[in-house]
Design a protein around this motif. Sequence first.
Motif, PDB file in Angstrom:
ATOM      1  N   GLY A 157       0.728  -1.307   0.069  1.00 14.19           N
ATOM      2  CA  GLY A 157       0.205   0.104  -0.121  1.00 14.19           C
ATOM      3  C   GLY A 157       0.918   1.308   0.011  1.00 14.19           C
ATOM      4  O   GLY A 157       2.071   1.066   0.311  1.00 14.19           O
ATOM      5  N   HIS A 158       0.323   2.312  -0.478  1.00 18.58           N
ATOM      6  CA  HIS A 158       0.953   3.744  -0.403  1.00 18.58           C
ATOM      7  C   HIS A 158       1.453   4.040   0.783  1.00 18.58           C
ATOM      8  O   HIS A 158       1.010   3.364   2.037  1.00 18.58           O
ATOM      9  N   SER A 159       2.541   4.931   0.960  1.00 15.43           N
ATOM     10  CA  SER A 159       2.857   5.256   2.395  1.00 15.43           C
ATOM     11  C   SER A 159       1.706   5.871   2.992  1.00 15.43           C
ATOM     12  O   SER A 159       0.906   6.655   2.533  1.00 15.43           O
ATOM     13  N   GLY A 160       1.835   5.556   4.269  1.00 11.98           N
ATOM     14  CA  GLY A 160       0.377   5.928   5.176  1.00 11.98           C
ATOM     15  C   GLY A 160      -0.589   5.232   4.981  1.00 11.98           C
ATOM     16  O   GLY A 160      -1.822   5.604   5.871  1.00 11.98           O
ATOM     17  N   SER A 161      -0.671   4.203   4.328  1.00 11.64           N
ATOM     18  CA  SER A 161      -1.727   3.414   4.211  1.00 11.64           C
ATOM     19  C   SER A 161      -2.136   2.501   5.428  1.00 11.64           C
ATOM     20  O   SER A 161      -3.284   2.150   5.611  1.00 11.64           O
ATOM     21  N   GLY A 162      -1.195   2.341   6.382  1.00  7.03           N
ATOM     22  CA  GLY A 162      -1.425   1.760   7.488  1.00  7.03           C
ATOM     23  C   GLY A 162      -0.864   0.283   7.703  1.00  7.03           C
ATOM     24  O   GLY A 162      -0.908  -0.432   8.897  1.00  7.03           O
ATOM     25  N   LYS A 163       0.159   0.132   7.023  1.00  6.89           N
ATOM     26  CA  LYS A 163       0.877  -1.094   6.791  1.00  6.89           C
ATOM     27  C   LYS A 163       1.690  -1.290   8.292  1.00  6.89           C
ATOM     28  O   LYS A 163       1.513  -2.394   8.956  1.00  6.89           O
ATOM     29  N   SER A 164       2.554  -0.511   8.579  1.00  9.33           N
ATOM     30  CA  SER A 164       3.309  -0.548   9.888  1.00  9.33           C
ATOM     31  C   SER A 164       2.311  -0.573  11.046  1.00  9.33           C
ATOM     32  O   SER A 164       2.457  -1.228  12.062  1.00  9.33           O
ATOM     33  N   SER A 165       1.102   0.003  11.077  1.00 11.49           N
ATOM     34  CA  SER A 165       0.131   0.271  12.266  1.00 11.49           C
ATOM     35  C   SER A 165      -0.339  -1.288  12.331  1.00 11.49           C
ATOM     36  O   SER A 165      -0.400  -1.536  13.432  1.00 11.49           O
ATOM     37  N   LEU A 166      -0.640  -1.738  11.183  1.00 10.43           N
ATOM     38  CA  LEU A 166      -1.235  -3.099  11.234  1.00 10.43           C
ATOM     39  C   LEU A 166      -0.264  -3.892  11.822  1.00 10.43           C
ATOM     40  O   LEU A 166      -0.705  -5.050  12.871  1.00 10.43           O
ATOM     41  N   LEU A 167       1.115  -3.878  11.649  1.00 10.60           N
ATOM     42  CA  LEU A 167       1.916  -5.073  12.070  1.00 10.60           C
ATOM     43  C   LEU A 167       2.294  -4.641  13.535  1.00 10.60           C
ATOM     44  O   LEU A 167       2.390  -5.511  14.405  1.00 10.60           O
ATOM     45  N   ARG A 168       2.221  -3.481  14.023  1.00 14.98           N
ATOM     46  CA  ARG A 168       2.428  -2.926  15.349  1.00 14.98           C
ATOM     47  C   ARG A 168       1.217  -3.577  16.281  1.00 14.98           C
ATOM     48  O   ARG A 168       1.301  -3.604  17.559  1.00 14.98           O
ATOM     49  N   LEU A 169       0.051  -3.493  15.633  1.00 11.12           N
ATOM     50  CA  LEU A 169      -1.117  -4.009  16.482  1.00 11.12           C
ATOM     51  C   LEU A 169      -0.789  -5.946  16.691  1.00 11.12           C
ATOM     52  O   LEU A 169      -1.054  -6.466  17.723  1.00 11.12           O
ATOM     53  N   VAL A 170      -0.178  -6.266  15.666  1.00 10.24           N
ATOM     54  CA  VAL A 170       0.262  -7.774  15.736  1.00 10.24           C
ATOM     55  C   VAL A 170       1.174  -8.101  17.045  1.00 10.24           C
ATOM     56  O   VAL A 170       1.039  -9.089  17.637  1.00 10.24           O
TER      57      VAL A 170
END
Length: 319
Positions: A124-137
């Motif tokens: 996904g684009h920068s800022g789409s939420g990828k790192s946030s998703l991993l940080r929830l995991v």
Amino acid sequence: MASHFRSAEQQGSDGAEQPEAVVPEAAPQAEIADSNDSSASQSDPLEEVHVVTAAEPADPAEQPGFTSVFAPLADEDGPAVSRTGTPTVSFRNVTLIYPAQPNKPALDEVGLDIYPGEFVFIVGHSGSGKSSLLRLVTRELRATSGQVMVAGQDLTKMKNKKVPYLRRQIGTVYQDFKLLPDKTVYENVAFALECIGKPRSIIKAQVPEVLRLVGLGERMEHFPDQLSGGEQQRVSVARAMVNRPPLLVCDEPTGNLDPAISLGIMKLLDRINRAGTTVVMATHDREMVDSMRKRVIALEAGRVVRDQEKGGYGYYGAL
Ligand SMILES: Nc1ncnc2c1ncn2[C@@H]1O[C@H](COP(=O)(O)OP(=O)(O)OP(=O)(O)O)[C@@H](O)[C@H]1O
């Protein structure tokens, strides 16, 4: 494939819950450093299955029946993953709102299931939420609403004191390696085991083995600044895998590496996956995603806009 996860409920001791706090960006690796954790016991079933003891010969990989976290390199497709049983990672209507951006959810009603043994790219684009998703995991963050389950454990309800037990079952690899600069390659990897109370004999056997498997058997006494970027990333992969976690979470692991070096890291991660570890990787590496043909989950503005078997990097709007 059976889950290798252990329940955090079985691992932690009871007691008053610590005040909740958003865990800073820092390293989940450092979070392993739970010096109060006396339950890094040798009766851990996961570790009993895998542990290499000092009594074994110098190269355990040569022993009959030896199983490694690394599968042999193979050109053919890996075994199909049956999506049955308990997902390793499951999101149900997950929304994450950072206090600094109350009107713009970083993740918005996300739902997904990732099963044991899968290899999943998050794009996904920068800022789409990828790192946030991993940080929830990894429970660096808690969802604002919805449910995040990892191996059947509800991370939205998990007490803080149980989080270190969760983290030791999740290897993490980051774009910036997060190695300790004043420790050697050996010491960097050994530190991950020391922090969870592994006996010295186990550390002495297991660290050289995992470093050989990532191709750094001859570099154990070097310091990070004496290594190339690719070699440093291999150290961080070795550190993530030395405790044989069933789940590997990677956030842009090839982001700082040139294409040829990235390919070597990806082959390593592919071997780890083929040996049974579930891999979830956020990446911008279009070429890599297109060549690997793994499952691809695409995010756009915090929403899942595509979830595709053997997908390509693609266009995020396409469903
Ligand atoms: N600590 C934070 N506080 C406030 N907003 C944040 C914070 N971290 C991320 N965000 C916002 O959340 C959204 C998702 O960010 P996130 O880092 O998850 O995206 P990303 O897809 O990983 O981006 P990139 O590819 O650039 O790493 C963005 O709008 C970002 O600005």
